[in-house]
Design a protein around this motif. Structure first.
Motif, PDB file in Angstrom:
ATOM      1  N   TYR A  81      45.132  54.583  31.280  1.00 35.82           N
ATOM      2  CA  TYR A  81      46.140  53.972  30.421  1.00 35.82           C
ATOM      3  C   TYR A  81      46.275  52.480  30.720  1.00 35.82           C
ATOM      4  O   TYR A  81      46.325  51.652  29.818  1.00 35.82           O
ATOM      5  CB  TYR A  81      47.483  54.680  30.599  1.00 35.82           C
ATOM      6  N   THR A  82      46.294  52.138  31.995  1.00 38.26           N
ATOM      7  CA  THR A  82      46.424  50.743  32.408  1.00 38.26           C
ATOM      8  C   THR A  82      45.219  49.925  31.943  1.00 38.26           C
ATOM      9  O   THR A  82      45.375  48.822  31.412  1.00 38.26           O
ATOM     10  CB  THR A  82      46.571  50.637  33.937  1.00 38.26           C
ATOM     11  N   GLU A 122      43.269  50.624  29.446  1.00 38.63           N
ATOM     12  CA  GLU A 122      43.358  50.531  27.990  1.00 38.63           C
ATOM     13  C   GLU A 122      44.321  49.430  27.557  1.00 38.63           C
ATOM     14  O   GLU A 122      44.034  48.666  26.642  1.00 38.63           O
ATOM     15  CB  GLU A 122      43.810  51.871  27.414  1.00 38.63           C
ATOM     16  N   LEU A 123      45.461  49.314  28.239  1.00 36.54           N
ATOM     17  CA  LEU A 123      46.415  48.248  27.933  1.00 36.54           C
ATOM     18  C   LEU A 123      45.799  46.870  28.137  1.00 36.54           C
ATOM     19  O   LEU A 123      45.957  45.974  27.302  1.00 36.54           O
ATOM     20  CB  LEU A 123      47.660  48.374  28.807  1.00 36.54           C
ATOM     21  N   VAL A 124      45.108  46.706  29.246  1.00 37.64           N
ATOM     22  CA  VAL A 124      44.484  45.417  29.556  1.00 37.64           C
ATOM     23  C   VAL A 124      43.427  45.071  28.509  1.00 37.64           C
ATOM     24  O   VAL A 124      43.384  43.946  27.997  1.00 37.64           O
ATOM     25  CB  VAL A 124      43.877  45.428  30.977  1.00 37.64           C
ATOM     26  N   ASN A 127      43.195  46.133  25.434  1.00 37.10           N
ATOM     27  CA  ASN A 127      43.850  45.835  24.158  1.00 37.10           C
ATOM     28  C   ASN A 127      44.453  44.435  24.147  1.00 37.10           C
ATOM     29  O   ASN A 127      44.383  43.730  23.143  1.00 37.10           O
ATOM     30  CB  ASN A 127      44.921  46.873  23.828  1.00 37.10           C
ATOM     31  N   ARG A 128      45.034  44.014  25.259  1.00 36.85           N
ATOM     32  CA  ARG A 128      45.600  42.663  25.327  1.00 36.85           C
ATOM     33  C   ARG A 128      44.512  41.606  25.256  1.00 36.85           C
ATOM     34  O   ARG A 128      44.675  40.576  24.595  1.00 36.85           O
ATOM     35  CB  ARG A 128      46.424  42.491  26.595  1.00 36.85           C
ATOM     36  N   LYS A 133      53.004  40.433  21.043  1.00 35.49           N
ATOM     37  CA  LYS A 133      52.960  41.034  22.374  1.00 35.49           C
ATOM     38  C   LYS A 133      53.232  42.518  22.251  1.00 35.49           C
ATOM     39  O   LYS A 133      53.933  42.962  21.371  1.00 35.49           O
ATOM     40  CB  LYS A 133      53.988  40.397  23.306  1.00 35.49           C
ATOM     41  N   SER A 134      52.672  43.269  23.180  1.00 37.21           N
ATOM     42  CA  SER A 134      52.814  44.721  23.159  1.00 37.21           C
ATOM     43  C   SER A 134      54.199  45.060  22.796  1.00 37.21           C
ATOM     44  O   SER A 134      54.696  45.872  22.269  1.00 37.21           O
ATOM     45  CB  SER A 134      52.530  45.351  24.486  1.00 37.21           C
TER      46      SER A 134
END
Length: 97
Positions: free
Chosen positions: A16-17, A19-21, A23-24, A96-97
């Motif tokens: 998950y982490t 994936e967040l990175v 995506n950013r 931003k997210s």
């Protein structure tokens, strides 16, 4: 030198982490894109939402608040990819997210 300790995290947490990175980073690269093919400039609401990783309802809210530019053609709403990216560059907090 600070050395982070990665324990107590599940494989799902780490995925998950990451994936967040990713995506950013993708959003940052996308926002900084300068040349857009005119054939790819017009986006539907669904495509515009996907571009920013947001829901269509989020875009509708932004549109109603006049935060993003849009066009209405024969009752259908369209967005200019170039104008959306320019808006995102000028208002980074918006995407931003």
């Amino acid at each position: 030198m600070y050395k982070p300790i990665l324990y107590g995290f599940t494989k799902k947490d780490l995925e998950y982490t990451v994936e967040l990175v990713v995506n950013r980073i993708r959003k940052t690269e996308l926002v900084n894109q300068t040349v857009i093919d005119p054939k790819e400039d017009r986006l539907s609401q669904k495509e515009a939402a996907k571009l920013f990783g947001k829901t269509e309802q989020c875009l509708i809210g932004w549109r109603k608040k006049n935060l993003i530019p849009f066009y209405k053609i024969a009752g259908s709403v369209f967005y200019s990819k170039r104008e959306l990216l320019e808006t995102a560059r000028n208002n980074p907090d918006l995407v931003k997210s």
